[in-house]
Motif scaffolding. Sequence first.
Motif, PDB file in Angstrom:
ATOM      1  N   ALA A   1       0.831  -1.207   0.000  1.00  0.00           N
ATOM      2  CA  ALA A   1       0.000   0.000   0.000  1.00  0.00           C
ATOM      3  C   ALA A   1       0.863   1.254   0.000  1.00  0.00           C
ATOM      4  N   SER A   2       1.935   1.245   0.783  1.00  0.00           N
ATOM      5  CA  SER A   2       2.841   2.403   0.814  1.00  0.00           C
ATOM      6  C   SER A   2       3.500   2.606  -0.546  1.00  0.00           C
ATOM      7  N   LEU A   3       3.902   1.515  -1.174  1.00  0.00           N
ATOM      8  CA  LEU A   3       4.536   1.600  -2.481  1.00  0.00           C
ATOM      9  C   LEU A   3       3.572   2.179  -3.517  1.00  0.00           C
ATOM     10  N   LEU A   4       2.348   1.644  -3.577  1.00  0.00           N
ATOM     11  CA  LEU A   4       1.365   2.155  -4.540  1.00  0.00           C
ATOM     12  C   LEU A   4       0.992   3.607  -4.257  1.00  0.00           C
ATOM     13  N   TYR A   5       0.867   3.939  -2.979  1.00  0.00           N
ATOM     14  CA  TYR A   5       0.501   5.313  -2.636  1.00  0.00           C
ATOM     15  C   TYR A   5       1.586   6.281  -3.090  1.00  0.00           C
ATOM     16  N   ARG A   6       2.839   5.945  -2.805  1.00  0.00           N
ATOM     17  CA  ARG A   6       3.949   6.855  -3.149  1.00  0.00           C
ATOM     18  C   ARG A   6       4.213   6.919  -4.649  1.00  0.00           C
ATOM     19  N   LYS A   7       4.010   5.828  -5.353  1.00  0.00           N
ATOM     20  CA  LYS A   7       4.333   5.792  -6.787  1.00  0.00           C
ATOM     21  C   LYS A   7       3.182   6.229  -7.688  1.00  0.00           C
ATOM     22  N   VAL A   8       1.918   6.016  -7.236  1.00  0.00           N
ATOM     23  CA  VAL A   8       0.781   6.271  -8.129  1.00  0.00           C
ATOM     24  C   VAL A   8      -0.165   7.326  -7.566  1.00  0.00           C
ATOM     25  N   VAL A   9      -0.673   7.094  -6.345  1.00  0.00           N
ATOM     26  CA  VAL A   9      -1.753   7.931  -5.813  1.00  0.00           C
ATOM     27  C   VAL A   9      -1.269   9.347  -5.496  1.00  0.00           C
ATOM     28  N   HIS A  10      -0.202   9.471  -4.752  1.00  0.00           N
ATOM     29  CA  HIS A  10       0.276  10.803  -4.356  1.00  0.00           C
ATOM     30  C   HIS A  10       0.679  11.668  -5.555  1.00  0.00           C
ATOM     31  N   PRO A  11       1.447  11.143  -6.512  1.00  0.00           N
ATOM     32  CA  PRO A  11       1.757  11.984  -7.677  1.00  0.00           C
ATOM     33  C   PRO A  11       0.515  12.412  -8.463  1.00  0.00           C
ATOM     34  N   THR A  12      -0.465  11.512  -8.584  1.00  0.00           N
ATOM     35  CA  THR A  12      -1.698  11.848  -9.301  1.00  0.00           C
ATOM     36  C   THR A  12      -2.466  12.945  -8.567  1.00  0.00           C
ATOM     37  N   LEU A  13      -2.575  12.809  -7.248  1.00  0.00           N
ATOM     38  CA  LEU A  13      -3.280  13.836  -6.474  1.00  0.00           C
ATOM     39  C   LEU A  13      -2.527  15.165  -6.506  1.00  0.00           C
ATOM     40  N   SER A  14      -1.228  15.127  -6.490  1.00  0.00           N
ATOM     41  CA  SER A  14      -0.438  16.362  -6.546  1.00  0.00           C
ATOM     42  C   SER A  14      -0.633  17.088  -7.871  1.00  0.00           C
ATOM     43  N   ARG A  15      -0.678  16.321  -8.968  1.00  0.00           N
ATOM     44  CA  ARG A  15      -0.892  16.944 -10.280  1.00  0.00           C
ATOM     45  C   ARG A  15      -2.281  17.554 -10.396  1.00  0.00           C
ATOM     46  N   LYS A  16      -3.271  16.936  -9.789  1.00  0.00           N
ATOM     47  CA  LYS A  16      -4.666  17.367  -9.923  1.00  0.00           C
ATOM     48  C   LYS A  16      -5.132  18.234  -8.752  1.00  0.00           C
ATOM     49  N   GLU A  17      -4.217  18.718  -7.918  1.00  0.00           N
ATOM     50  CA  GLU A  17      -4.603  19.434  -6.702  1.00  0.00           C
ATOM     51  C   GLU A  17      -5.433  20.678  -6.987  1.00  0.00           C
ATOM     52  N   GLN A  18      -5.039  21.485  -7.943  1.00  0.00           N
ATOM     53  CA  GLN A  18      -5.781  22.708  -8.269  1.00  0.00           C
ATOM     54  C   GLN A  18      -7.189  22.380  -8.766  1.00  0.00           C
ATOM     55  N   GLU A  19      -7.294  21.366  -9.594  1.00  0.00           N
ATOM     56  CA  GLU A  19      -8.597  20.970 -10.133  1.00  0.00           C
ATOM     57  C   GLU A  19      -9.512  20.456  -9.017  1.00  0.00           C
ATOM     58  N   ILE A  20      -8.970  19.672  -8.108  1.00  0.00           N
ATOM     59  CA  ILE A  20      -9.746  19.152  -6.981  1.00  0.00           C
ATOM     60  C   ILE A  20     -10.216  20.291  -6.093  1.00  0.00           C
ATOM     61  N   ASP A  21      -9.328  21.246  -5.821  1.00  0.00           N
ATOM     62  CA  ASP A  21      -9.714  22.402  -5.000  1.00  0.00           C
ATOM     63  C   ASP A  21     -10.819  23.212  -5.652  1.00  0.00           C
ATOM     64  N   THR A  22     -10.756  23.371  -6.968  1.00  0.00           N
ATOM     65  CA  THR A  22     -11.801  24.099  -7.691  1.00  0.00           C
ATOM     66  C   THR A  22     -13.145  23.392  -7.566  1.00  0.00           C
ATOM     67  N   TYR A  23     -13.146  22.069  -7.713  1.00  0.00           N
ATOM     68  CA  TYR A  23     -14.387  21.309  -7.563  1.00  0.00           C
ATOM     69  C   TYR A  23     -14.939  21.410  -6.153  1.00  0.00           C
ATOM     70  N   LEU A  24     -14.086  21.411  -5.159  1.00  0.00           N
ATOM     71  CA  LEU A  24     -14.559  21.530  -3.772  1.00  0.00           C
ATOM     72  C   LEU A  24     -15.192  22.890  -3.509  1.00  0.00           C
ATOM     73  N   VAL A  25     -14.588  23.942  -4.046  1.00  0.00           N
ATOM     74  CA  VAL A  25     -15.161  25.281  -3.879  1.00  0.00           C
ATOM     75  C   VAL A  25     -16.521  25.370  -4.570  1.00  0.00           C
ATOM     76  N   GLN A  26     -16.616  24.821  -5.780  1.00  0.00           N
ATOM     77  CA  GLN A  26     -17.896  24.830  -6.491  1.00  0.00           C
ATOM     78  C   GLN A  26     -18.950  24.029  -5.743  1.00  0.00           C
TER      79      GLN A  26
END
Length: 128
Positions: free
Chosen positions: A49-74
């Motif tokens: 789980a740590s390996l998948l989180y660090r290699k896949v999930v965290h980088p994906t969330l970091s790239r999409k952070e602005q988009e996610i924040d925009t959706y939360l505000v909306q």
Amino acid sequence: VRWMMYWIVFAIFMATETFTDIFISWFPFYYEIKMAFVIWLLSPYTRGASLLYRKVVHPTLSRKEQEIDTYLVQARERSYETMVRFGKKGLNIAATAAVQAAAKSQGALAGRLRSFSMQDLRALPDEA
């Protein structure tokens, strides 16, 4: 932190599993592979789980952070309007149901009230 990574990866796995079960559950040893994958995620030796989180999930969330924040505000802006709209619809439905129930039971209510009319009371013998 380790458990947080596990539960995030496991939640993503469960969400994708819902769809993959429909299409590839016929595959030989599918359920055994799923079980082995969950054990791999959970194992303290493999730290899957740590390996998948660090290699896949965290980088994906970091790239999409602005988009996610925009959706939360909306979503926050629209949530109040949505709740007011659903509240109004709910009150309209409840009022309509109450009026219809009253209209349907009006005959029964009138019959009950008619039984307590003055003529009925005069017909009773006087008890002194």
